[in-house]
Enzyme design. Structure first.
Site, mmCIF file in Angstrom:
data_model
loop_
_atom_site.group_PDB
_atom_site.id
_atom_site.type_symbol
_atom_site.label_atom_id
_atom_site.label_comp_id
_atom_site.label_asym_id
_atom_site.label_seq_id
_atom_site.Cartn_x
_atom_site.Cartn_y
_atom_site.Cartn_z
ATOM 1 N N SER A 189 -42.287 28.990 -13.500
ATOM 2 C CA SER A 189 -41.294 28.208 -12.764
ATOM 3 C C SER A 189 -41.203 26.802 -13.364
ATOM 4 O O SER A 189 -41.020 26.665 -14.566
ATOM 5 C CB SER A 189 -41.647 28.207 -11.273
ATOM 6 O OG SER A 189 -40.542 27.841 -10.484
ATOM 7 N N ASP A 194 -38.469 34.347 -9.672
ATOM 8 C CA ASP A 194 -39.543 33.380 -9.908
ATOM 9 C C ASP A 194 -40.896 34.045 -10.178
ATOM 10 O O ASP A 194 -41.364 34.894 -9.418
ATOM 11 C CB ASP A 194 -39.651 32.477 -8.680
ATOM 12 C CG ASP A 194 -40.379 31.181 -8.961
ATOM 13 O OD1 ASP A 194 -41.504 31.232 -9.489
ATOM 14 O OD2 ASP A 194 -39.825 30.109 -8.645
#
Length: 295
Positions: free
Chosen positions: A45, A170
């Site tokens: 991320s 993610d």
């Protein structure tokens, strides 16, 4: 110019956390200025952004990515969210802005010339597998930028990324819960420099939105299940990490201040977070050097 200190026996691991990465960016710049070069790194991320900037030793981009860049009109908001582009406009943030002559150009030449290695973590929404891409999957700038985007596509708040017939969200939903210690271990490392974005005392609580996630991700039940169980995986990885720290096998850079919010965009707040990370890194540099074996 001072000597570059090359460290090949320690894996550098960046946690994500959206704009909490502003604190980590301060460390990135401090390491670049100190000419400390760890040759293997991984990020998930926002951690993938910090890792990419450390990879290319781009202090300007490391700072701008989490401060002035957030002021860009195309950065995102509710307008982009209702248009399906995400509360963070990920197409602009992670792909368009990094192209040559755009607002946050990525130094592709330095990347291409380097022999260092890294990985970016993402979560395959269809299979439920954690994926760690390396340089073999990032042979062009678009390849790289698309994978950073995939790694950072926060559930619900940002659209998933379609790559090579797969759908990714993610990487924080993966096996490690968002701290890619497992990727470093899988590549053979047993010494770790880990950059966290939550305080040492932090314990992640379950989301408590199981029904909502199950409904929202009815086409991707693996995502709903990963969201339901993420807290346990995240906390378990942190516990393992602190045990490694006690054993002298990990250096853990932990924020001394209360982190900013994930969606923080106020420049003075982000600059203060960055500065706090930078100043903390400067104070810890002697201990960092000792851990890395740098005289």
């Amino acid at each position: 110019m001072s000597t570059e200190h090359v460290v090949a026996d320690t894996a550098l691991v960046f946690e994500g956390g959206a704009m909490r990465g502003s604190h980590s960016a301060g460390l990135v710049v401090a390491l670049i200025e100190a000419r400390i070069r760890m040759t293997w790194m991984v990020g998930i991320s926002a951690g993938a952004t910090n890792a990419s900037n450390y990879f290319t030793r781009d202090a300007w981009r490391a700072h701008a990515s989490f401060t002035t860049f957030a002021q860009e009109p195309n950065f995102g908001g509710w307008r982009t969210f209702v248009r399906g582009k995400g509360i963070f406009n990920s197409q602009f943030i992670y792909q368009e802005s990094g192209l040559p002559d755009n607002v946050l150009p990525f130094d592709w030449q330095t990347y291409e010339d380097s022999s260092d290695q890294w990985r970016i973590g993402a979560f395959d929404a269809g299979t439920g597998e954690t994926v760690y891409w390396g340089r073999d999957e990032m042979k062009t700038l678009p390849d790289l930028l698309a994978r950073v985007q995939a790694s950072a596509s926060m559930p619900v708040l940002m659209p998933p990324v379609h790559l090579d017939g797969h759908v990714y969200v993610d990487g924080a939903l993966g096996t490690s819960g968002g701290i890619a210690l497992d990727a470093a271990q899988a590549d053979g490392y047993d010494k770790f420099f880990v950059v966290l974005t939550q305080p040492r005392s932090y314990v992640k609580e379950p989301e408590g939105k199981d029904l909502f996630f199950k409904t929202y991700y009815r086409k991707y039940p693996a995502v709903a299940e990963a969201l339901r169980t993420r807290a346990a995986r995240y906390n378990r990885t942190r516990e393992e990490l602190f045990e490694l720290e006690k054993a002298g096998r990990a250096y853990v850079f932990v924020p001394e201040i209360e982190p900013v919010g994930n969606g923080e965009r106020r420049l003075p707040v982000l600059e203060a977070s960055y500065r706090a990370g930078y100043e903390q890194a400067q104070r810890e540099l002697p201990a960092i050097r000792e851990f890395l074996g740098i005289s």
